[in-house]
Enzyme design. Sequence first.
Site, short mmCIF file in Angstrom:
data_model
loop_
_atom_site.label_atom_id
_atom_site.label_comp_id
_atom_site.label_asym_id
_atom_site.label_seq_id
_atom_site.Cartn_x
_atom_site.Cartn_y
_atom_site.Cartn_z
CB CYS A 108 74.24 60.05 -10.62
SG CYS A 108 72.92 59.88 -9.60
CB CYS A 109 78.00 59.92 -6.83
SG CYS A 109 78.32 58.00 -7.61
CB CYS A 192 71.40 53.86 -5.71
SG CYS A 192 71.93 55.46 -4.53
CB CYS A 195 74.40 52.37 -8.56
SG CYS A 195 74.18 53.11 -9.68
CB CYS A 221 80.54 56.32 -4.85
SG CYS A 221 79.80 56.88 -2.87
S1 SF4 Z 1 74.76 55.36 -6.43
FE1 SF4 Z 1 74.74 55.08 -8.58
S2 SF4 Z 1 72.07 56.43 -8.57
FE2 SF4 Z 1 73.21 56.22 -6.10
S3 SF4 Z 1 73.62 58.72 -6.98
FE3 SF4 Z 1 75.77 57.22 -7.60
S4 SF4 Z 1 75.08 57.00 -9.39
FE4 SF4 Z 1 73.45 58.28 -8.59
#
Ligand code: SF4
Length: 240
Positions: A108-109, A192, A195, A221
């Site tokens: 996701c990151c 985010c 998170c 991240c």
């Molecule tokens: S912080 Fe969380 S929602 Fe944002 S990109 Fe990373 S995993 Fe995805």
Amino acid sequence: MQDIIAQSLSVLQQAKEKHGERLVYPCSFGAESAVLLALIDQQQLNIPVITLDTGRLPQATHDIIAQVAAHYGIKITVFFPDHRDVESMVAKHGVNLFRDSLALRKQCCSVRKVQPLKRALAHYDAWITGRRAKQSATRATLDCVDTTDPVYGLIKYNPLAHWSWQQIMDFIKEHKLPHHALLDQHYSSIGCECCTRAITMGEDARAGRWWWEQGDVATECGLHVTSLRKPSEGEQGEGI
Ligand code: SF4
């Protein structure tokens, strides 16, 4: 305090003199950003400011982006993830995939942050970061200039490397700087919405990020992979 401010200004000037228009500031709009934006403005360095909209940001982040642009009279370029990558990832793993495993959180990151930042940094040789050595154990040896980026080969300047959290907050307060509303609710590191959480007394400054993960994997991240090792799959890239 004056010494550390002078050091930060010197690092910013050194970066600008060396890289000119090939220098960029990818801004996260956390506490360190408030200080960096003020120092850049004070020296009239005209360093372009960019940011990422992951699609999962708190409304307060959009508010501070607009507020900062108006306050300093600057243009802030916002980069977004590729919608095809997001749609395909969500179709396969669901909207909250980052809760399911470390690998999916990193995916996701990568889709929402690392890949857009790669695109954003493509035309630059160097970037400014708000990283501080005291933020976490993984950043303890951080210095003001980092030339060992394992992914892009970009030079990273960390003008706030030796600031403490208290010095950051004192500077914001003393100069009445525009700052993220979540800072007033004990968020020391803001990303985010889903998170990021507030931290409690005595917690590491990065403890509010991916708190459900264990060990030092939870503190980065993939944007700021340590320069001392090659990134593993899913950690490629450097960022804000
Ligand atoms: S912080 Fe969380 S929602 Fe944002 S990109 Fe990373 S995993 Fe995805």
